[in-house]
Design a protein around this motif. Structure first.
Motif, PDB file in Angstrom:
ATOM      1  N   THR A  60       7.744  29.626 -13.512  1.00  0.00           N
ATOM      2  CA  THR A  60       9.125  29.906 -12.634  1.00  0.00           C
ATOM      3  C   THR A  60       8.947  28.643 -11.920  1.00  0.00           C
ATOM      4  O   THR A  60       8.178  28.016 -11.265  1.00  0.00           O
ATOM      5  N   HIS A  61      10.353  27.950 -11.768  1.00  0.00           N
ATOM      6  CA  HIS A  61      10.493  26.813 -10.860  1.00  0.00           C
ATOM      7  C   HIS A  61       9.864  25.788 -11.251  1.00  0.00           C
ATOM      8  O   HIS A  61       9.341  24.997 -10.270  1.00  0.00           O
ATOM      9  N   PRO A  62       9.883  24.923 -12.338  1.00  0.00           N
ATOM     10  CA  PRO A  62       9.393  23.880 -12.615  1.00  0.00           C
ATOM     11  C   PRO A  62      10.099  22.746 -12.246  1.00  0.00           C
ATOM     12  O   PRO A  62       9.423  21.620 -11.992  1.00  0.00           O
ATOM     13  N   ASP A  63      11.261  23.048 -11.723  1.00  0.00           N
ATOM     14  CA  ASP A  63      12.129  21.900 -11.201  1.00  0.00           C
ATOM     15  C   ASP A  63      11.674  21.318 -10.038  1.00  0.00           C
ATOM     16  O   ASP A  63      12.183  20.212  -9.724  1.00  0.00           O
ATOM     17  N   LEU A  64      10.984  21.979  -9.460  1.00  0.00           N
ATOM     18  CA  LEU A  64      10.737  21.600  -8.095  1.00  0.00           C
ATOM     19  C   LEU A  64       9.672  20.226  -8.148  1.00  0.00           C
ATOM     20  O   LEU A  64      10.014  19.440  -7.357  1.00  0.00           O
ATOM     21  N   TYR A  65       8.906  20.060  -9.052  1.00  0.00           N
ATOM     22  CA  TYR A  65       8.213  18.819  -9.301  1.00  0.00           C
ATOM     23  C   TYR A  65       9.014  17.703  -9.820  1.00  0.00           C
ATOM     24  O   TYR A  65       8.925  16.633  -9.492  1.00  0.00           O
ATOM     25  N   PHE A  66      10.278  18.043 -10.566  1.00  0.00           N
ATOM     26  CA  PHE A  66      11.026  17.007 -10.828  1.00  0.00           C
ATOM     27  C   PHE A  66      11.739  16.479  -9.883  1.00  0.00           C
ATOM     28  O   PHE A  66      11.756  15.261  -9.565  1.00  0.00           O
ATOM     29  N   TYR A  67      12.340  17.342  -8.928  1.00  0.00           N
ATOM     30  CA  TYR A  67      12.742  16.914  -7.708  1.00  0.00           C
ATOM     31  C   TYR A  67      12.045  16.172  -6.694  1.00  0.00           C
ATOM     32  O   TYR A  67      12.211  15.040  -6.420  1.00  0.00           O
ATOM     33  N   LEU A  68      10.437  16.426  -6.789  1.00  0.00           N
ATOM     34  CA  LEU A  68       9.558  15.811  -5.758  1.00  0.00           C
ATOM     35  C   LEU A  68       9.269  14.311  -6.523  1.00  0.00           C
ATOM     36  O   LEU A  68       9.134  13.229  -5.834  1.00  0.00           O
ATOM     37  N   ALA A 111       0.832  -1.233  -0.034  1.00  0.00           N
ATOM     38  CA  ALA A 111       0.061  -0.092   0.019  1.00  0.00           C
ATOM     39  C   ALA A 111       0.915   1.218   0.059  1.00  0.00           C
ATOM     40  O   ALA A 111       0.505   2.130  -0.643  1.00  0.00           O
ATOM     41  N   ALA A 112       1.914   1.240   0.925  1.00  0.00           N
ATOM     42  CA  ALA A 112       2.740   2.448   0.623  1.00  0.00           C
ATOM     43  C   ALA A 112       3.351   2.784  -0.480  1.00  0.00           C
ATOM     44  O   ALA A 112       3.855   3.866  -0.873  1.00  0.00           O
ATOM     45  N   SER A 113       3.809   1.486  -1.086  1.00  0.00           N
ATOM     46  CA  SER A 113       4.676   1.655  -2.336  1.00  0.00           C
ATOM     47  C   SER A 113       3.579   2.014  -3.621  1.00  0.00           C
ATOM     48  O   SER A 113       4.068   2.781  -4.516  1.00  0.00           O
ATOM     49  N   GLY A 114       2.292   1.585  -3.358  1.00  0.00           N
ATOM     50  CA  GLY A 114       1.208   2.340  -4.259  1.00  0.00           C
ATOM     51  C   GLY A 114       1.078   3.771  -3.992  1.00  0.00           C
ATOM     52  O   GLY A 114       0.853   4.632  -5.167  1.00  0.00           O
ATOM     53  N   VAL A 115       1.079   4.104  -3.014  1.00  0.00           N
ATOM     54  CA  VAL A 115       0.951   5.563  -2.606  1.00  0.00           C
ATOM     55  C   VAL A 115       2.259   6.256  -3.332  1.00  0.00           C
ATOM     56  O   VAL A 115       2.188   7.551  -3.940  1.00  0.00           O
ATOM     57  N   GLY A 116       3.293   5.816  -3.086  1.00  0.00           N
ATOM     58  CA  GLY A 116       4.471   6.337  -3.689  1.00  0.00           C
ATOM     59  C   GLY A 116       4.448   6.282  -5.182  1.00  0.00           C
ATOM     60  O   GLY A 116       4.966   7.272  -5.974  1.00  0.00           O
ATOM     61  N   THR A 117       3.953   5.208  -5.954  1.00  0.00           N
ATOM     62  CA  THR A 117       4.036   5.403  -7.217  1.00  0.00           C
ATOM     63  C   THR A 117       3.050   6.470  -7.704  1.00  0.00           C
ATOM     64  O   THR A 117       3.380   7.160  -8.516  1.00  0.00           O
ATOM     65  N   ILE A 118       1.843   6.500  -7.109  1.00  0.00           N
ATOM     66  CA  ILE A 118       0.951   7.784  -7.447  1.00  0.00           C
ATOM     67  C   ILE A 118       1.601   8.921  -7.525  1.00  0.00           C
ATOM     68  O   ILE A 118       1.394   9.962  -8.252  1.00  0.00           O
ATOM     69  N   LEU A 119       2.269   9.240  -6.250  1.00  0.00           N
ATOM     70  CA  LEU A 119       2.929  10.559  -5.993  1.00  0.00           C
ATOM     71  C   LEU A 119       4.140  10.510  -7.192  1.00  0.00           C
ATOM     72  O   LEU A 119       4.031  11.683  -7.920  1.00  0.00           O
ATOM     73  N   PHE A 120       4.824   9.640  -7.720  1.00  0.00           N
ATOM     74  CA  PHE A 120       5.842   9.663  -8.590  1.00  0.00           C
ATOM     75  C   PHE A 120       5.141  10.094  -9.900  1.00  0.00           C
ATOM     76  O   PHE A 120       5.648  11.036 -10.780  1.00  0.00           O
ATOM     77  N   VAL A 121       3.933   9.452 -10.178  1.00  0.00           N
ATOM     78  CA  VAL A 121       3.367   9.809 -11.591  1.00  0.00           C
ATOM     79  C   VAL A 121       2.739  11.070 -11.611  1.00  0.00           C
ATOM     80  O   VAL A 121       2.891  11.977 -12.515  1.00  0.00           O
ATOM     81  N   ALA A 122       2.286  11.442 -10.459  1.00  0.00           N
ATOM     82  CA  ALA A 122       1.578  12.722 -10.346  1.00  0.00           C
ATOM     83  C   ALA A 122       2.596  13.980 -10.356  1.00  0.00           C
ATOM     84  O   ALA A 122       2.513  14.837 -11.382  1.00  0.00           O
ATOM     85  N   PHE A 123       3.795  13.822  -9.965  1.00  0.00           N
ATOM     86  CA  PHE A 123       5.056  14.931  -9.934  1.00  0.00           C
ATOM     87  C   PHE A 123       5.389  14.886 -11.021  1.00  0.00           C
ATOM     88  O   PHE A 123       5.779  15.979 -11.799  1.00  0.00           O
ATOM     89  N   GLY A 124       5.640  13.856 -11.872  1.00  0.00           N
ATOM     90  CA  GLY A 124       6.175  13.694 -13.229  1.00  0.00           C
ATOM     91  C   GLY A 124       5.373  14.373 -14.206  1.00  0.00           C
ATOM     92  O   GLY A 124       5.721  15.145 -15.000  1.00  0.00           O
ATOM     93  N   ALA A 173       2.913  16.794 -13.414  1.00  0.00           N
ATOM     94  CA  ALA A 173       2.984  18.177 -13.260  1.00  0.00           C
ATOM     95  C   ALA A 173       4.278  18.660 -13.766  1.00  0.00           C
ATOM     96  O   ALA A 173       4.029  20.006 -14.235  1.00  0.00           O
ATOM     97  N   PHE A 174       5.549  18.213 -13.776  1.00  0.00           N
ATOM     98  CA  PHE A 174       6.669  18.687 -14.076  1.00  0.00           C
ATOM     99  C   PHE A 174       6.321  18.865 -15.872  1.00  0.00           C
ATOM    100  O   PHE A 174       6.724  19.736 -16.277  1.00  0.00           O
ATOM    101  N   LEU A 175       6.091  17.796 -16.412  1.00  0.00           N
ATOM    102  CA  LEU A 175       5.749  17.991 -17.935  1.00  0.00           C
ATOM    103  C   LEU A 175       4.632  18.790 -18.103  1.00  0.00           C
ATOM    104  O   LEU A 175       4.804  20.007 -19.261  1.00  0.00           O
ATOM    105  N   ARG A 176       3.764  18.981 -17.215  1.00  0.00           N
ATOM    106  CA  ARG A 176       2.574  19.996 -17.789  1.00  0.00           C
ATOM    107  C   ARG A 176       3.218  21.509 -17.587  1.00  0.00           C
ATOM    108  O   ARG A 176       2.873  22.415 -18.302  1.00  0.00           O
ATOM    109  N   GLN A 177       4.182  21.504 -16.454  1.00  0.00           N
ATOM    110  CA  GLN A 177       4.880  23.079 -16.458  1.00  0.00           C
ATOM    111  C   GLN A 177       5.516  23.475 -17.579  1.00  0.00           C
ATOM    112  O   GLN A 177       5.628  24.519 -17.946  1.00  0.00           O
ATOM    113  N   TRP A 178       6.292  22.633 -18.229  1.00  0.00           N
ATOM    114  CA  TRP A 178       6.908  22.716 -19.589  1.00  0.00           C
ATOM    115  C   TRP A 178       6.032  22.848 -20.776  1.00  0.00           C
ATOM    116  O   TRP A 178       6.615  22.941 -21.822  1.00  0.00           O
ATOM    117  N   GLY A 179       4.736  22.675 -20.502  1.00  0.00           N
ATOM    118  CA  GLY A 179       3.865  22.440 -21.770  1.00  0.00           C
ATOM    119  C   GLY A 179       3.994  21.390 -22.535  1.00  0.00           C
ATOM    120  O   GLY A 179       3.556  21.271 -23.705  1.00  0.00           O
TER     121      GLY A 179
END
Length: 163
Positions: A100-108, A62-75, A77-83
């Motif tokens: 401004t600062h789309p790299d935060l999503y990449f790091y997350l 379950a914890a790894s499922g939540v981590g996977t969801i966060l990984f995909v969501a932040f990924g 969001a990063f791609l969306r910031q770059w258009g």
């Protein structure tokens, strides 16, 4: 390593290969090496999930499922910031970025992905508290439902009658 199944051993090999390919990617900055690293990471992820499911570690799953969801969501969001995500424009890669600062999503996304892989690897490698090694121990034939061959019943002896 006796407490692990085949998928756990595959996961260890894939993690070692992924670590070596990550170092090689950092040294060479080659796209083909990066793709091999991603393939090794995906193989390690799948093998770890299979081993965690086999070992019935539901909280880890379950914890790894939540981590996977966060990984995909932040990924995304990063791609969306770059258009780049959800853009029908074929020239999206050449358009200037006004964010401004789309790299935060990449790091997350990188942190969530690394934490998820480490959690799954720990769930695969570490032995359980309640004797999960029994799941992979060889079982006697009678306990596994396979009937052992019994000796043939003695044939009835014929009584010879003399005439």
């Amino acid at each position: 390593m006796r407490h692990m199944g085949n998928s756990g051993k595959i996961a260890i090999g894939a993690f070692v290969a992924a670590a070596a390919l990550l170092v090689l990617t950092g040294v060479t900055l080659n796209e083909a090496v990066l793709m091999c690293f991603l393939a090794a990471s995906a193989a390690a992820y799948v093998a770890c999930v299979a081993e965690v499911v086999i070992r019935q570690r539901h909280k880890t799953l379950a914890a790894s499922g939540v981590g996977t969801i966060l990984f995909v969501a932040f990924g995304v969001a990063f791609l969306r910031q770059w258009g780049l995500a959800f853009s029908p424009d074929p020239a999206a890669l050449t358009a200037p970025v006004t964010t401004t600062h789309p790299d935060l999503y990449f790091y997350l996304a990188a942190a969530a992905g690394a934490a998820t892989l480490l959690l799954l690897f720990a769930g695969t490698v570490l032995p359980g508290r309640r004797g999960t090694a029994r799941a992979y121990a060889p079982r006697p034939a009678a306990a596994s439902g396979v009937a052992r061959a019994r000796p043939a019943a003695p044939s009835p002896q014929r009584t010879s009658t003399r005439r």
